[in-house]
Design an enzyme around this catalytic site. Sequence first.
Site, PDB file in Angstrom:
ATOM      1  N   ILE A   1       4.382 -17.514  15.820  1.00 13.61           N
ATOM      2  CA  ILE A   1       3.222 -18.421  15.826  1.00 13.61           C
ATOM      3  C   ILE A   1       1.916 -17.666  15.601  1.00 13.61           C
ATOM      4  CG2 ILE A   1       1.927 -20.078  17.193  1.00 13.61           C
ATOM      5  CD1 ILE A   1       4.628 -21.033  16.238  1.00 13.61           C
ATOM      6  N   ALA A   2       1.744 -16.573  16.319  1.00 10.61           N
ATOM      7  CA  ALA A   2       0.467 -15.863  16.244  1.00 10.61           C
ATOM      8  C   ALA A   2       0.668 -14.436  16.683  1.00 10.61           C
ATOM      9  CB  ALA A   2      -0.593 -16.548  17.120  1.00 10.61           C
ATOM     10  N   SER A   3      -0.305 -13.583  16.337  1.00 11.01           N
ATOM     11  CA  SER A   3      -0.252 -12.186  16.743  1.00 11.01           C
ATOM     12  C   SER A   3      -1.668 -11.678  16.891  1.00 11.01           C
ATOM     13  CB  SER A   3       0.511 -11.345  15.717  1.00 11.01           C
ATOM     14  OG  SER A   3      -0.127 -11.400  14.464  1.00 11.01           O
ATOM     15  N   GLY A   4      -1.805 -10.639  17.701  1.00  6.08           N
ATOM     16  CA  GLY A   4      -3.130 -10.085  17.920  1.00  6.08           C
ATOM     17  C   GLY A   4      -3.051  -8.729  18.562  1.00  6.08           C
ATOM     18  N   GLY A   5      -4.194  -8.283  19.120  1.00  5.64           N
ATOM     19  CA  GLY A   5      -4.252  -6.944  19.681  1.00  5.64           C
ATOM     20  C   GLY A   5      -3.413  -6.765  20.917  1.00  5.64           C
TER      21      GLY A   5
ATOM     22  N   VAL B   1       3.136 -14.271  19.741  1.00  4.37           N
ATOM     23  CA  VAL B   1       3.643 -15.508  20.327  1.00  4.37           C
ATOM     24  C   VAL B   1       4.701 -16.080  19.391  1.00  4.37           C
ATOM     25  CG1 VAL B   1       3.072 -17.866  21.033  1.00  4.37           C
ATOM     26  CG2 VAL B   1       1.519 -15.999  21.564  1.00  4.37           C
TER      27      VAL B   1
ATOM     28  N   LYS C   1       5.533 -15.050  24.790  1.00  5.23           N
ATOM     29  CA  LYS C   1       4.466 -14.109  24.462  1.00  5.23           C
ATOM     30  C   LYS C   1       5.004 -12.714  24.716  1.00  5.23           C
ATOM     31  CE  LYS C   1       0.193 -14.999  25.130  1.00  5.23           C
ATOM     32  NZ  LYS C   1      -1.136 -15.273  25.713  1.00  5.23           N
TER      33      LYS C   1
ATOM     34  N   ASP D   1     -11.732 -15.916  31.923  1.00  5.23           N
ATOM     35  CA  ASP D   1     -11.783 -16.023  30.460  1.00  5.23           C
ATOM     36  C   ASP D   1     -11.746 -17.485  30.025  1.00  5.23           C
ATOM     37  OD1 ASP D   1     -11.927 -15.203  27.854  1.00  5.23           O
ATOM     38  OD2 ASP D   1      -9.780 -14.843  27.636  1.00  5.23           O
TER      39      ASP D   1
END
Length: 823
Positions: free
Chosen positions: A23-27, A31, A49, A155
Amino acid sequence: MPQQEQSALGIGCLGKYELLRKIASGGMGEVFLARQVGEGGFEKILAIKRILPHLTEDETFVRMFLDEARTSARLNHVNIVQIYELGKEAGVHFIAMEYVHGLDLRRILDRQREAGAVLPPALSLFVIREALTGLHYAHRQTTLDGTPLGIVHRDISPQNILVSYEGEVKIADFGIARAANRISEATGGMLKGKIAYMSPEQVAGKEMGPASDIFSIGIVLYEALTGKRPFEGKTSLEILQAIRRAEVSPPSTIEPGLPPQIDEIVCRALARSPEDRYPDARTMALALQEVLNAEWEMLDPAAELSEYLKEHFPEGNTPTSPPSELAATVVGGEEVPLDTTQLECVPPGEATETETFLEGASSPSRWIGGEVGMTVTQTLAGTPQASDMALPTLVGTPQSRQAMKEPPSSPWKWPWLLLLLLLLPLLLPAGRAWLGEHLRISPSPPTLKTPLSRKEVDRAPALETVPPPRRTLRIVSHPPGATISINGEHRPERTPAEIPDLPAGTRVEILLEKEGFERWHDSRKIEAEGTNELTADLVPIEVPVTIDSEPQGAEVYLDGVDVGLTRQTLGSVTFGEHRVKLVKPGYRSASFTFRVTRRTPLSFVKRLSPLQQEVSIVSDPPGASVILEGVPQGTTPLRLPLPTDRKISLLLEKEGYESAHFEGSVTPGKGELVLTLTPLPLVPLKIDSRPQGIEVVLDQNRKGQTPLVWRGKRGVTVGKHELTFRYAGRTLETRTISVGAEGDNKVVVTFHGRIAVRAPQDAGTVLLDGERNCLAPCTFADVVIGKHQMTFKRVIGGVEKVKTRDVTVEFGQTVEVEFPFFE
């Protein structure tokens, strides 16, 4: 390849969970949409995650992540994304969490802003009210013995508020903000999008409590109602300064139609001091509910929110197909495009038989896959004859794709082949030819009894072969200038380039390399017809660079762009030369250049030279008060650190002297600043009062009794002075007077009271001190304080009778006197 590595490619399993799609990726991680299956047809769709593998080496991050994830796993509330499991597989940590079929509030607000509109106010209040309910639940959690856990989200932002297509509102990423912030420090990503929702205490680095979350959600509410954030700025520093000031224009100034109660709620939530905000999230939620009840008739707000999403975001609500969007967030990440791959988990090391059903096809194609790892079933959308094609086994690496197996022959042929082998002696040479045709076995060459001569061999006709056509492949890269390798052979050309003389129908392996960019490789079939062109978007290599200063707090400019204050970690610095400038008030600017040539993280610390020096402030005479830039510092003589790079404003004050001013820059190397005070001139001052004998105090230290005159050496200075009048031990009045250099400086004050005479109508005549008279009943106003004699007269039987009485009048008071009785 281990299962967990394949999961990173969107293929395979992670523990007991089947990963359906990335679904998504980041630092911080990735997911996945996942599925858990069990006995009896049990199936559960959820989100996984997965923490990026390289982060497992950061012990501090792992410890923070585990501690807060365990805390957040305690939370079980309808308005909080549920965490099912915190696991570890092959050394990689992951979280199994609730899947929310919907959108995050960030996407909803962005869509409305693009349309030039805002989310309907009633729906905005409902979404924030639901989020506040979840926050209140988390804030008041305790241990089994009743000790508060002190859970704070830290956050809150539109990205972390999820809204489902059923109208549910849930808070995501509860409890991992501290771990995420550590990754932000390592990648430089935090100050890109999150600071707009921080609280003043968070900006100042102070301890945060529930009030910090209330401030953040107040910002989200403001943006939902108006389409704008309350704290804006061109740079991160300007935004931080705006938050620190917490000066907010009411939402109704942007959206005039909003009820005034909403202004009160938002402004209280965004109060600068935590003590001035709502005492808890529930109180703010109740305030929003009161406005909803008073201004809007919403029988089922969740249903109205659901209908709104389905109407304005129909593309994400497709119940007949797998979800195209997952409402979940990854720190520093963005959502990635989705494909139609369906995953089937197969134990590693086993040869497998997999069926692939084609869209629009009536029967599946079959093949045997012998690669070690995960075998994947992929749904293909293509031409009507796709079902006749031999499909390869898809695995997670290019090497495995090259090792694809051909589809096997049908099993029914082998009994016949065995029978033909038994009859082989009777069928030669015809049998050998038949076997060669059906088993694809080349027949043995005939034995030559007489060898051919060289001339006969040369005269023998050559076999006619048709070579494949040669084609040209055009390769373009962004940016250009990449080196090219074809099938492992380095070429002299650089992109953009045309590679000629490639045989049509063959597949070539292309590798592009450029300094500062990731290696790009692909496999491409050379087509006999049409244009053979390939375009590659090269991905720059990004290296974390940490820039610090002594002292910290310097503004960092990287290649002319303001990136924040030191200590600053930037995660997106590309290869090549970069220039850094550090600016801090009171210090000399520091500039330096560095060059990124490897993937190794870089760190720089620069000591800033102060632009100030210790200076002795001396006055003649001493004892003067020193005021620097409007701030009192002490009395002379006094040593102060003063800047040398700019002008300063210095003021010295002493009673009886004119103020001394210094406006200018301190000379570097000069350690003393001497200012001479000029005495003020002394002038006479006369003070009198009614009554006389009143005690007078001048400037709280000089005393006397009226009437008095201060002159000569006992005169007073020109300017303002304070006079206090006392009588009988009681302060009557304090006033400020201005004494001029010329003219008659005289002060006369009168202190009055009142005397009221009570009597029947026309009781008689009353005289005050033998001067003022009235007919009782009556009142004497403006009577000077002190003792007075009152005379009462009345005519009885033609004879005037007289009585007297002493009365004391106090300042500002009324004395009541009874008219005496006459017999």
